[in-house]
Scaffold this active site. Structure first.
Site, PDB file in Angstrom:
ATOM      1  N   SER A  45       0.812  -1.217   0.000  1.00 40.90           N
ATOM      2  CA  SER A  45       0.000   0.000   0.000  1.00 40.90           C
ATOM      3  C   SER A  45       0.848   1.271   0.000  1.00 40.90           C
ATOM      4  O   SER A  45       0.327   2.365  -0.238  1.00 40.90           O
ATOM      5  CB  SER A  45      -0.943   0.011   1.212  1.00 40.90           C
ATOM      6  OG  SER A  45      -1.895  -1.027   1.119  1.00 40.90           O
ATOM      7  N   CYS A 243      -9.578  -2.209   3.118  1.00 40.36           N
ATOM      8  CA  CYS A 243      -8.880  -0.969   2.775  1.00 40.36           C
ATOM      9  C   CYS A 243      -9.258  -0.507   1.365  1.00 40.36           C
ATOM     10  O   CYS A 243     -10.387  -0.112   1.131  1.00 40.36           O
ATOM     11  CB  CYS A 243      -7.371  -1.159   2.947  1.00 40.36           C
ATOM     12  SG  CYS A 243      -6.469   0.398   3.124  1.00 40.36           S
ATOM     13  N   LEU A 244      -8.317  -0.553   0.407  1.00 36.91           N
ATOM     14  CA  LEU A 244      -8.669  -0.242  -0.980  1.00 36.91           C
ATOM     15  C   LEU A 244      -9.843  -1.089  -1.431  1.00 36.91           C
ATOM     16  O   LEU A 244     -10.702  -0.628  -2.196  1.00 36.91           O
ATOM     17  CB  LEU A 244      -7.455  -0.483  -1.884  1.00 36.91           C
ATOM     18  CG  LEU A 244      -7.672  -0.291  -3.385  1.00 36.91           C
ATOM     19  CD1 LEU A 244      -7.851   1.177  -3.725  1.00 36.91           C
ATOM     20  CD2 LEU A 244      -6.501  -0.885  -4.174  1.00 36.91           C
ATOM     21  N   ASN A 285      -3.694   2.110   6.810  1.00 36.96           N
ATOM     22  CA  ASN A 285      -2.741   2.655   5.847  1.00 36.96           C
ATOM     23  C   ASN A 285      -3.495   2.979   4.561  1.00 36.96           C
ATOM     24  O   ASN A 285      -3.593   2.156   3.662  1.00 36.96           O
ATOM     25  CB  ASN A 285      -1.613   1.655   5.569  1.00 36.96           C
ATOM     26  CG  ASN A 285      -0.657   2.159   4.508  1.00 36.96           C
ATOM     27  OD1 ASN A 285      -0.694   3.325   4.125  1.00 36.96           O
ATOM     28  ND2 ASN A 285       0.217   1.284   4.030  1.00 36.96           N
ATOM     29  N   GLY A 287      -4.915   6.546   1.895  1.00 30.85           N
ATOM     30  CA  GLY A 287      -5.008   7.967   1.612  1.00 30.85           C
ATOM     31  C   GLY A 287      -6.293   8.362   0.930  1.00 30.85           C
ATOM     32  O   GLY A 287      -6.511   9.535   0.644  1.00 30.85           O
ATOM     33  N   TYR A 288      -7.162   7.371   0.648  1.00 35.03           N
ATOM     34  CA  TYR A 288      -8.480   7.624   0.051  1.00 35.03           C
ATOM     35  C   TYR A 288      -9.542   7.049   0.978  1.00 35.03           C
ATOM     36  O   TYR A 288      -9.261   6.154   1.785  1.00 35.03           O
ATOM     37  CB  TYR A 288      -8.581   6.978  -1.333  1.00 35.03           C
ATOM     38  CG  TYR A 288      -7.727   7.660  -2.377  1.00 35.03           C
ATOM     39  CD1 TYR A 288      -8.278   8.548  -3.293  1.00 35.03           C
ATOM     40  CD2 TYR A 288      -6.352   7.434  -2.440  1.00 35.03           C
ATOM     41  CE1 TYR A 288      -7.499   9.181  -4.248  1.00 35.03           C
ATOM     42  CE2 TYR A 288      -5.561   8.067  -3.381  1.00 35.03           C
ATOM     43  CZ  TYR A 288      -6.137   8.942  -4.280  1.00 35.03           C
ATOM     44  OH  TYR A 288      -5.356   9.583  -5.218  1.00 35.03           O
ATOM     45  N   HIS A 325      -6.979  -2.531   8.586  1.00 37.80           N
ATOM     46  CA  HIS A 325      -6.328  -3.814   8.298  1.00 37.80           C
ATOM     47  C   HIS A 325      -6.574  -4.776   9.450  1.00 37.80           C
ATOM     48  O   HIS A 325      -5.831  -4.773  10.437  1.00 37.80           O
ATOM     49  CB  HIS A 325      -4.829  -3.610   8.089  1.00 37.80           C
ATOM     50  CG  HIS A 325      -4.468  -2.899   6.826  1.00 37.80           C
ATOM     51  ND1 HIS A 325      -3.201  -2.938   6.274  1.00 37.80           N
ATOM     52  CD2 HIS A 325      -5.212  -2.133   5.987  1.00 37.80           C
ATOM     53  CE1 HIS A 325      -3.193  -2.229   5.158  1.00 37.80           C
ATOM     54  NE2 HIS A 325      -4.392  -1.725   4.970  1.00 37.80           N
ATOM     55  N   GLU A 327      -5.975  -7.856   9.885  1.00 35.79           N
ATOM     56  CA  GLU A 327      -4.944  -8.861  10.152  1.00 35.79           C
ATOM     57  C   GLU A 327      -3.919  -8.382  11.172  1.00 35.79           C
ATOM     58  O   GLU A 327      -3.164  -9.176  11.736  1.00 35.79           O
ATOM     59  CB  GLU A 327      -4.245  -9.267   8.855  1.00 35.79           C
ATOM     60  CG  GLU A 327      -3.237  -8.285   8.319  1.00 35.79           C
ATOM     61  CD  GLU A 327      -3.833  -7.027   7.732  1.00 35.79           C
ATOM     62  OE1 GLU A 327      -3.074  -6.072   7.498  1.00 35.79           O
ATOM     63  OE2 GLU A 327      -5.054  -6.993   7.508  1.00 35.79           O
TER      64      GLU A 327
END
Length: 359
Positions: A45, A243-244, A285, A287-288, A325, A327
């Site tokens: 990432s 995340c993403l 982690n 940024g969007y 995240h 995990e």
């Protein structure tokens, strides 16, 4: 002392001590994590970014490959108040420029006030400030990296735990961390890690029980193939994302995303579950973020600090996503049960077989 210069968006150049030679450019971001530097530095990432550590000493427990989240260092360069020789030697071997002996507190404040910014770095015995400025001039924004998925994804499918007795997961690799795969394998799932641009027919050929969209770098708008996969299989397969992956799922279901000022990067982000009112600490982690999840997803978890969506669910369509995240490599273990929740969605579709498309 090796010369080192850090050129910031706007033209200001900071002098530093060089610890690993080379030139680099990328988006300057920071993490507040004070442990887990091995995991952070190998997290896909961070592709196309320059990672600043807010914690002043990085490397005080060495470098152990078993903690790596991928097969290489992903940030384009590394900035710290002080790097140990172990980490500096590792980054040199990886060909990743690194600097220290500068005021990272000041850098973090700049990023918080001005947002993540373009950056150029030059390290070497004969580099000049202009070398760093030249790198800055060539730096792209994260949204301009249209091919970033190709930089972090597997080229061909890889199967983990092929003889597992649990569900079969098609994990779309947009920059997946190893610990995500391990978390699924530990629960006896068979995990097919497939490229970020995999087609619907290729997913159908696997006949998975779950479609899982991984974490990864950059703008979710640049992962059109993954968005199309979610759109193709929504309602047919349980769908999960991290995340993403959450952002991609939201876009596929009519939601919108946007770039954050400086993002969430660290291991102490508080998240509240809107149903139980319970707060957990999370590793993040990104940024969007998702701005509007659209009409088909419900926000079930939010960031305590800024109210951004941290969890999206649709029980009827068997969708569950998390922005953080779960995990927890590195980080707290508060949210590991997410993987149990994902695999339990298979019970609702037991016996389902995808129709194979005609040639």
């Amino acid at each position: 002392m090796t010369d080192a210069y850090v050129a910031l968006e706007g033209g200001h150049v900071v002098e530093a001590r060089g610890r690993s030679p080379g030139t680099a450019r990328g988006e300057l971001v920071f993490t507040t994590a004070y442990t887990g530097y091995e995991e952070s530095l190998t997290d896909p990432s961070y592709e196309e970014q320059i990672l600043t550590f807010a914690y002043p000493l990085i490397g005080n427990y060495g470098v152990r490959p078993e903690r790596f989240e991928s097969d290489r260092v992903h940030p384009r360069a590394v900035v710290a108040r002080e790097l140990t020789d172990d980490v500096a030697d590792w980054l040199t071997a990886e060909g990743v420029p690194a600097v220290d002996h500068l005021d990272t507190r000041d850098l973090v404040i700049d990023i918080r006030e001005s947002g993540a910014m373009k950056c150029g770095i030059a390290v070497g015995d004969d580099v000049t400030p202009q070398d760093a400025l030249d790198e800055l001039e060539k730096c792209k924004t994260m949204s301009e990296h249209a091919d970033i998925g190709a930089q972090v994804s597997v080229d061909t499918p890889v199967v983990h735990n092929q003889t597992g007795d649990g569900p079969t997961v098609a994990l779309v690799d947009c920059g997946a961390k190893r610990s995500i795969i391990d978390s699924l394998v530990d629960r006896d799932a068979t995990v097919h890690v497939v490229p970020y641009d995999t087609t619907p027919d290729e997913i159908t050929a696997i006949n998975p029980d779950i479609l899982f969209i991984s974490n990864g770098p950059g703008d979710p708008a640049n992962f059109e193939a993954a968005v199309s996969l979610v759109d193709e299989f929504v309602g047919e397969l349980p769908i999960a994302g991290i995340c993403l992956g959450q952002q991609i799922v939201a876009r596929a279901l009519g939601g919108t995303t946007e770039k954050m000022d400086f993002g969430h990067r660290g291991v102490n982000q508080p998240v509240i579950d809107t149903r139980s009112n319970k707060v957990v600490m999370t590793t993040q982690n990104h940024g969007y973020t998702v701005v509007d999840p659209g009409p088909n997803l419900t926000v079930t978890q939010r960031n305590v600090n800024d109210d951004t969506p941290e969890g999206l669910d649709n029980d009827e369509l068997n969708i569950i996503t998390r922005q953080y995240h779960p995990e927890a490599n590195p980080g707290p273990n508060d949210t590991l049960a997410f993987f149990d929740d994902v695999l339990s969605m298979v019970d609702a579709t037991d016996g389902r077989t995808l129709a194979v498309a005609d040639d």
